[in-house]
Design an enzyme around this catalytic site. Structure first.
Site, PDB file in Angstrom:
ATOM      1  N   HIS A  23      33.395  31.925  39.437  1.00 18.90           N
ATOM      2  CA  HIS A  23      33.608  32.473  40.868  1.00 18.90           C
ATOM      3  C   HIS A  23      34.610  33.393  40.559  1.00 18.90           C
ATOM      4  CE1 HIS A  23      31.455  28.963  42.638  1.00 18.90           C
ATOM      5  NE2 HIS A  23      31.752  28.387  41.238  1.00 18.90           N
ATOM      6  N   ASP A 129      34.273  32.724  49.115  1.00 19.61           N
ATOM      7  CA  ASP A 129      33.257  31.803  48.215  1.00 19.61           C
ATOM      8  C   ASP A 129      32.543  30.950  49.258  1.00 19.61           C
ATOM      9  OD1 ASP A 129      32.287  29.513  46.484  1.00 19.61           O
ATOM     10  OD2 ASP A 129      32.977  31.107  44.965  1.00 19.61           O
TER      11      ASP A 129
END
Length: 159
Positions: A23, A129
């Site tokens: 990520h 995210d």
């Protein structure tokens, strides 16, 4: 004719990646692309995770040294103390279910420092995210649009 005083300041985007390399790295790459096109970009993460992306951000900042490019900044917020060993702030450092449970508790506890960061550092948009579902409300509280980052690879599709 527009004067220098009439120019708009660059768009300031806050990137908030989930603390795992899969990520962190794509969000850092995205931030450098936006910065190369003139957006002011800040990546908000924890100390250990900042060190993971710092070399890539530093290389990109050196490359973006042009009239339109902006440097990517990294801002650090403390990783919550939830009983994990020192230095464990991301997925690869977790050794079992108990660590995973503590880690996800820490993720929930990042909400307050994130909200405080938004209060102290006005931004034009947040790219957070998708794992930070609470970032929608936190950004809205500050009148900032939030875009969810979902870093699933197209190769992960099972067709």
């Amino acid at each position: 004719m527009a004067t220098k005083d009439d120019e708009q300041p660059p768009l300031h985007i806050l990137f908030f990646p989930f603390p795992a390399p899969g990520h962190l790295i794509p969000i850092a790459d995205m931030a450098t692309l936006f910065a190369a096109r003139g957006a002011r970009c800040t990546i908000l993460t924890t100390p250990i995770n900042a060190e993971i992306i710092r070399p890539a951000v530093d290389r990109a900042n050196a490359t973006n040294a042009n009239p339109h490019g902006m440097a990517v900044d990294i801002s650090v917020l403390p990783f919550p103390d939830v009983g994990l060993p020192p230095g464990v702030e991301n997925g690869p450092g977790l050794t079992g279910q108990a660590d995973c449970d503590k880690f996800f508790r820490a993720i929930e506890l990042l909400r307050e420092p994130f909200q405080q960061f938004l209060a102290d550092h006005p931004v034009d948009a947040v790219i957070a995210d998708s794992q930070f579902s609470w970032s929608v409300d936190a950004a809205a509280k500050h009148g900032v649009p939030r875009i969810a980052f979902l870093g699933t690879s197209m190769f992960a599709r099972g067709e």
